[in-house]
Design a protein around this motif. Structure first.
Motif, short mmCIF file in Angstrom:
data_model
loop_
_atom_site.label_atom_id
_atom_site.label_comp_id
_atom_site.label_asym_id
_atom_site.label_seq_id
_atom_site.Cartn_x
_atom_site.Cartn_y
_atom_site.Cartn_z
N THR A 173 0.81 -1.22 0.00
CA THR A 173 0.00 0.00 0.00
C THR A 173 0.84 1.27 0.00
OG1 THR A 173 -0.05 -0.02 2.39
CG2 THR A 173 -1.90 -1.08 1.28
N ALA A 174 2.14 1.11 0.19
CA ALA A 174 3.03 2.27 0.23
C ALA A 174 4.46 1.78 0.07
CB ALA A 174 2.89 2.99 1.58
N GLY A 175 5.34 2.73 -0.23
CA GLY A 175 6.74 2.35 -0.43
C GLY A 175 7.38 1.76 0.81
N MET A 176 6.84 2.11 1.98
CA MET A 176 7.46 1.62 3.21
C MET A 176 7.21 0.13 3.43
SD MET A 176 4.79 0.95 5.44
CE MET A 176 5.45 1.03 7.11
N HIS A 177 6.19 -0.38 2.77
CA HIS A 177 5.74 -1.72 3.10
C HIS A 177 6.83 -2.79 2.98
CE1 HIS A 177 1.79 -3.69 3.83
NE2 HIS A 177 2.75 -4.51 4.16
N LEU B 49 -1.15 -0.08 -4.10
CA LEU B 49 -2.58 -0.24 -4.35
C LEU B 49 -3.35 -0.14 -3.03
CD1 LEU B 49 -4.05 -2.81 -6.82
CD2 LEU B 49 -5.33 -2.11 -4.85
N ARG B 50 -4.37 0.71 -3.02
CA ARG B 50 -5.22 0.85 -1.83
C ARG B 50 -6.67 0.84 -2.29
NH1 ARG B 50 -2.29 5.97 1.27
NH2 ARG B 50 -0.30 4.90 1.52
N THR B 51 -7.47 0.05 -1.63
CA THR B 51 -8.88 0.06 -2.01
C THR B 51 -9.70 0.97 -1.10
OG1 THR B 51 -9.15 -1.94 -0.75
CG2 THR B 51 -8.92 -2.20 -3.11
N GLU C 259 1.53 5.28 -8.13
CA GLU C 259 2.96 5.14 -7.90
C GLU C 259 3.36 6.12 -6.81
OE1 GLU C 259 5.59 4.70 -11.54
OE2 GLU C 259 3.70 5.36 -12.40
N MET C 260 4.08 5.59 -5.84
CA MET C 260 4.51 6.43 -4.73
C MET C 260 6.02 6.61 -4.80
SD MET C 260 4.06 5.74 -0.68
CE MET C 260 2.42 6.33 -0.42
N MET C 261 6.44 7.88 -4.91
CA MET C 261 7.87 8.15 -4.83
C MET C 261 8.17 8.31 -3.34
SD MET C 261 8.28 10.77 -8.06
CE MET C 261 6.95 11.88 -7.65
N TRP D 272 -1.21 11.22 11.69
CA TRP D 272 -0.49 10.08 12.26
C TRP D 272 -0.53 9.01 11.19
CZ3 TRP D 272 1.82 9.45 17.07
CH2 TRP D 272 2.27 8.15 17.37
N TRP D 273 0.59 8.39 10.89
CA TRP D 273 0.55 7.37 9.84
C TRP D 273 1.00 6.01 10.37
CZ3 TRP D 273 2.51 3.56 6.85
CH2 TRP D 273 1.74 3.22 5.73
N GLY D 274 0.25 5.00 9.94
CA GLY D 274 0.63 3.63 10.20
C GLY D 274 0.00 3.12 11.48
N TRP E 1 2.40 15.02 -0.46
CA TRP E 1 3.55 14.34 0.16
C TRP E 1 3.26 14.12 1.64
CZ3 TRP E 1 9.03 16.30 -1.66
CH2 TRP E 1 9.97 15.29 -1.49
N ASN E 2 3.71 13.02 2.12
CA ASN E 2 3.54 12.70 3.53
C ASN E 2 4.88 12.28 4.11
OD1 ASN E 2 2.59 11.98 6.00
ND2 ASN E 2 1.45 10.17 5.33
N ASN E 3 5.38 13.04 5.08
CA ASN E 3 6.65 12.67 5.73
C ASN E 3 6.31 12.12 7.11
OD1 ASN E 3 7.35 14.26 3.54
ND2 ASN E 3 9.15 15.09 4.54
N VAL E 4 6.56 10.82 7.27
CA VAL E 4 6.21 10.17 8.54
C VAL E 4 7.46 10.03 9.40
CG1 VAL E 4 5.09 8.18 9.62
CG2 VAL E 4 4.50 8.82 7.27
N PHE E 5 7.34 10.46 10.64
CA PHE E 5 8.47 10.34 11.56
C PHE E 5 8.23 9.11 12.41
CE2 PHE E 5 8.03 14.92 10.52
CZ PHE E 5 9.08 14.92 9.61
N VAL F 286 12.61 7.85 9.11
CA VAL F 286 11.73 8.70 8.32
C VAL F 286 11.22 7.89 7.13
CG1 VAL F 286 11.52 10.79 6.92
CG2 VAL F 286 12.99 10.80 8.94
N ASP F 287 9.93 8.01 6.87
CA ASP F 287 9.30 7.32 5.74
C ASP F 287 8.48 8.36 5.00
OD1 ASP F 287 7.48 5.76 4.15
OD2 ASP F 287 6.12 5.72 5.86
N THR F 288 8.82 8.64 3.76
CA THR F 288 8.00 9.63 3.05
C THR F 288 7.37 9.03 1.81
OG1 THR F 288 9.34 10.69 1.32
CG2 THR F 288 9.87 11.25 3.62
N GLY F 289 6.27 9.61 1.37
CA GLY F 289 5.61 9.15 0.15
C GLY F 289 5.02 10.33 -0.59
N LEU F 290 5.40 10.46 -1.86
CA LEU F 290 4.96 11.57 -2.72
C LEU F 290 4.21 10.96 -3.90
CD1 LEU F 290 5.24 14.59 -3.66
CD2 LEU F 290 7.47 13.99 -4.59
N1 SER Z 1 3.73 5.55 4.46
C1 SER Z 1 3.28 6.90 4.27
C2 SER Z 1 2.04 6.99 3.43
O1 SER Z 1 1.65 6.02 2.86
C3 SER Z 1 4.39 7.71 3.62
O2 SER Z 1 4.80 7.05 2.48
O3 SER Z 1 1.46 8.03 3.32
#
Ligand code: SER
Length: 590
Positions: free
Chosen positions: A39-43, A67-69, A85-87, A159-161, A201-205, A224-228
């Protein structure tokens, strides 16, 4: 600016800031039963966010198929998508808030040239699990953002995750682009859904980890986990009003116009966008090397729902037969230079679309007639009963959302809770499966799952010994109780062969060999005959786990340190998973 230029600009920017470029992972998570899709690049990075060492270091960057439903009902507006696509860029215990925010600011305003006054940001307002994030707000202020464009929100927004039920998470700071639309009300801000502000963009700490009891504890290192969002930024850079007006979607839309003769206009926006979004998402799932097919469970069921919904809209536009696979071809052509797996698997993708169309077209028309009957007999409470909705599912293959949509068009609601009860009762077996699915997560690197992961390697190697080298991993799913391993093989495995494979694994366990982890390039790993999905980049450094002469495989870990820790190994079940793919369930213990 086209999408290739944007991806390159992003990667180059962060490589210029000492990040290493890692490839996009599969859309189907490996060894992670807590979610169906990436669902995100961090996965794919969860083990590293939890402390495993990454072979490429502490600063990573990539663009990731996701992919997110969850946003499926929003698809049709200017910015929401299921597949996207998440950068992303990551710090694994390296830089934290100041550098992360400064780099995001620099990328947006200098590399992309977005005027700073078009950008608003949000930060966490604090609660019992974490304090108000004045630090991030202060950093934004120091970069020239006035207080009027720094918003504070609570957990829901900032808050993410974790991505599944457990795992790494933390407060975030989100970056929004102002489209220039009028405010819809006096307090219209980034959290408003009117479309004035688009989240980019989301920058997660990631300082916290959530456990199965719902408690948050501090992690030993701060990541740090970010997604653009690539499609959103592409729309902004090209000054077009929606993600669907970019070169990633226009060829799809033009194809639909060409085959249906229906114009893409304000009146048809929604249908067009749903078709384009859903078929693009389905193409990426079917085109993944993990080879998922439409089915009634898990990922296969999501694909089925996406395809069936798109198919219905296409039939409403009188599209000719096999339009879906024709559109899939357009999508494959548009993307296969960036995602070569789509080209590799194109025949499979086309076949799956055509097969699903064939199955569903047989029942759609009749099902629609029956659905109309059911809807006509609905009483003044405007509620369709659960039995009718379930019959449409069971007999005509109508996914629940599909029936809900038909009902909604007639001002009727479906008894969803009742439907789910019937569904669960009907699928006693998969209900047990679903309950288990939410027990763990890769986030759960518990002793048990780690053992099962090591056992999976031994099983894979043993199957290749017994059945030959055509055996290749197609999927792996581990929970605290068992491993499940899918592999390519085109017939039933005989009891003798299973016994032989089991024996080989058990002798590797009793041999008590050390599990050794080494880092090397993909090329070197290949030269050593390591198995595993080979990335397209041969100079990339990967981890390779070796268990004496028993197994050598590319893998992120974690594993036990000696095979003896597994105790013993038992195959519990063998069956078909899909055409040409077998499935084994097995346990360790004792
Ligand atoms: N994991 C966070 C999000 O999906 C940043 O990539 O928004």
């Amino acid at each position: 600016m086209n999408s290739r230029e944007l991806r390159n600009l992003y990667i180059d920017f962060f490589v210029g800031h000492d990040h290493k470029h890692i490839p996009s992972s599969s859309l189907i998570p490996e060894n992670d039963p807590s979610v169906l899709f990436t669902t995100a690049g961090m996965h794919p990075l969860v083990p590293y966010l939890l402390g495993e060492k990454h072979p490429l270091g502490k600063r990573l960057v990539n663009f990731q198929k996701s992919l997110r439903t969850g946003d499926i009902d929003e698809v049709g507006d200017a910015s929401h998508l299921t597949f996207f696509e998440m950068m992303g860029n990551w710090s694994l215990g390296d830089y934290f808030k100041r550098e992360s925010i400064a780099m995001s600011h620099e990328f947006l305003t200098s590399a992309l040239g977005i005027p700073q006054e078009k950008i608003s940001v949000t930060v966490f307002s604090g609660d019992e699990s974490a304090p108000r994030d004045e630090e991030s707000a202060g950093i934004w202020r120091s970069l020239g953002y006035p207080d009027s464009r720094i918003y504070y929100y609570g957990k829901k927004e900032n808050w993410w995750g974790p991505a599944g039920l457990t795992g790494p998470c933390g407060p975030d700071t989100e970056i929004f682009f102002d489209t220039g639309k009028e405010k819809c009300s006096a307090d219209c801000g980034p959290s408003c859904t009117c479309g004035k502000h688009v989240e980019i963009w989301n920058n997660v700490f990631m300082e916290y980890v959530k456990d199965a009891d719902g408690n948050y504890s501090k992690m030993p290192v701060s990541n740090v986990d970010t997604g653009l969002g690539l499609e959103r930024v592409l729309a902004i850079m090209n000054g077009v009003p929606s993600v669907f007006d970019t070169e990633l979607f226009m060829p799809i839309i033009e194809k639909i116009e060409a085959v249906t003769g229906v114009k893409y206009s304000e009146k048809t926006f929604r249908q067009y966008r749903v078709i384009a979004d859903h078929l693009r998402a389905a193409t990426f799932v079917l085109g993944d090397d993990k080879a998922v097919s439409p089915s009634n469970v898990d990922q296969g069921y999501v694909v089925r729902r996406l395809i069936r919904r798109a198919y219905r809209y296409l039939t409403q536009m009188n599209a000719p037969a096999l339009t879906m696979s024709a559109i899939a071809e357009v999508i494959i052509n548009n993307y296969s230079d960036v995602y070569p797996e789509l080209g590799r698997n194109s025949e499979f993708v086309i076949r799956q679309f055509n097969q699903e169309e064939e199955i569903f077209s047989r029942t759609l028309e009749q099902g629609l007639k029956i659905a109309t009957k059911y809807l006509d007999k609905v009483g003044p409470d405007k509620k369709m009963n659960a039995e009718d909705a379930f019959r449409l599912y069971d007999t005509f293959g109508f996914p629940l959302e599909f029936t809900q949509e038909l009902a909604e068009e007639n001002g009727i609601v479906v008894d969803v809770a009742g439907f789910r009860e019937l569904f669960a009762a009907h699928q006693e077996k998969s209900r047990a499966g679903a309950a288990q699915k939410f027990k763990g997560g890769l986030a759960d690197s518990s002793e048990e799952t780690t053992k099962l992961h090591t056992a999976t390697h031994l099983l894979h190697a043993a199957l290749r010994k017994v059945l030959g080298e055509s055996v290749n991993q197609r999927g792996s799913n581990i929970n605290a109780e068992r491993l499940r391993f899918d592999f390519s093989f085109d017939r039933k495995v005989t009891p003798e062969e299973l016994a032989e494979a089991e024996k080989i694994v058990n002798s590797a366990i009793s041999a008590g060999v050390d599990v050794v982890c080494e880092e090397m390039t993909v090329k070197e790993a290949k030269a050593k005959d390591a198995i595993g999905l080979f990335a397209d980049k041969y100079d990339e450094v990967v981890k390779v786990y070796t268990m004496g002469g028993h197994s050598i495989e590319i893998c992120g870990g974690p594993h036990v340190s000696n095979t003896r820790e597994l105790g013993s190994f038992k195959i519990r079940q063998e069956g078909s998973s899909s055409a040409g793919v077998r499935r084994i369930k097995a346990t360790v213990g004792g």
